[in-house]
Design an enzyme around this catalytic site. Structure first.
Site, PDB file in Angstrom:
ATOM      1  N   ALA B   7     -92.526  47.701  86.664  1.00 42.40           N
ATOM      2  CA  ALA B   7     -93.891  47.672  87.176  1.00 42.40           C
ATOM      3  C   ALA B   7     -94.682  48.893  86.749  1.00 42.40           C
ATOM      4  O   ALA B   7     -94.164  50.002  86.694  1.00 42.40           O
ATOM      5  CB  ALA B   7     -93.870  47.600  88.698  1.00 42.40           C
ATOM      6  N   CYS B   8     -95.959  48.660  86.449  1.00 44.63           N
ATOM      7  CA  CYS B   8     -96.883  49.770  86.251  1.00 44.63           C
ATOM      8  C   CYS B   8     -98.208  49.373  86.872  1.00 44.63           C
ATOM      9  O   CYS B   8     -98.311  48.337  87.513  1.00 44.63           O
ATOM     10  CB  CYS B   8     -97.023  50.161  84.776  1.00 44.63           C
ATOM     11  SG  CYS B   8     -97.835  48.950  83.726  1.00 44.63           S
ATOM     12  N   GLY B   9     -99.206  50.187  86.670  1.00 44.70           N
ATOM     13  CA  GLY B   9    -100.488  49.934  87.325  1.00 44.70           C
ATOM     14  C   GLY B   9    -101.136  48.642  86.878  1.00 44.70           C
ATOM     15  O   GLY B   9    -101.704  47.914  87.673  1.00 44.70           O
TER      16      GLY B   9
END
Lengths: 152, 91
Positions: B7-9
């Protein structure tokens, strides 16, 4: 592969801070039909929530935002006359670092550009490459260096 | 089959790269893995179904599953140490 265009290369640019840089880049991307109007605000919000400064030699930031604000792929390369403070990716809130080179990733379909993205990120880990960009005398030299590096 | 979410932004750049590196790592080590990308706010709703969560942004929340920071895949600093941590969770 995303083609680098001279209009989106900023050599030894002077910006007071990252907001000024974002503003200028957003204006040019909008004029070139690369992004929707919503892109600028989305980019600033994303950078504030999830900063993209990386502690690689010279300090490099890779600002980008959600693909839904992008119309056409582009890579923006900025070398800075004076470093700008960016938040550090993954670090404690509020921690910043000095950035001398900025790659703005404008990608409409990330899954179609896995190779491009990984090559770009591997490139910014290469000290000699980043130093080469900083000392480039013309935007064309930057274009040639980046194109060669990402094709390698 | 191990399930991993990265996950990232924005699920754009950093998680794309980290997911790719984890796929390569699993392939190299002979670990069957399903690696998917998502955004940080989506983690809580997906955590129950996964074996490992890797994030490329800072998160302080406890999702009840092993969670590792994947920044090393982006900065190139400490990449091998991170690979070891991932393997320790998956094996």
């Amino acid at each position: 592969m995303i083609t680098l265009v001279p209009d989106l290369i900023y050599r030894r640019a002077r910006f007071a801070d990252r907001n000024e840089l974002f503003h200028r880049v957003a204006e040019d991307l909008l004029a070139g039909g690369y992004v929707k109007e919503s892109w600028a605000d989305a980019l600033s919000a994303r950078e504030a929530a999830y900063p993209t400064g990386l502690p690689v030699p010279g300090g490099v930031a890779i600002p980008h935002t959600d693909a839904s604000h992008v119309l056409k792929d582009a890579l923006v390369v900025v070398t800075l006359d004076k470093p700008i403070e960016f938040g550090e990716m993954g670090a404690a809130a509020g921690s910043t670092l000095s950035v001398e080179t900025v790659f703005v990733l404008v990608v409409a379909d990330p899954s179609g550009h896995v190779k491009f993205l990984s090559k770009t990120i591997r490139a910014i880990q290469d000290r000699a490459f980043i130093e080469n960009l900083a000392s480039a005398e013309t935007a064309e030299d930057i274009q040639a260096a980046v194109t060669a590096k990402l094709a390698a | 089959m191990k399930k991993i979410i990265v996950a990232c932004g924005g699920a754009v750049a950093t998680s794309t790269l980290a997911a790719e590196k984890i796929r390569e790592l699993c392939q190299r080590e002979g670990i069957a893995a399903d690696v998917q990308q998502c955004r940080i706010p989506e983690i809580p709703s997906r955590a129950s179904e996964v074996d490992l969560i890797v994030t490329t942004a800072r998160v302080d929340a406890d999702y009840g599953k092993p969670t590792l920071h994947g920044i090393a895949f982006v900065s190139g600093i400490g990449e091998e140490a991170l690979e070891e941590k991932i393997l320790a969770v998956l094996r």
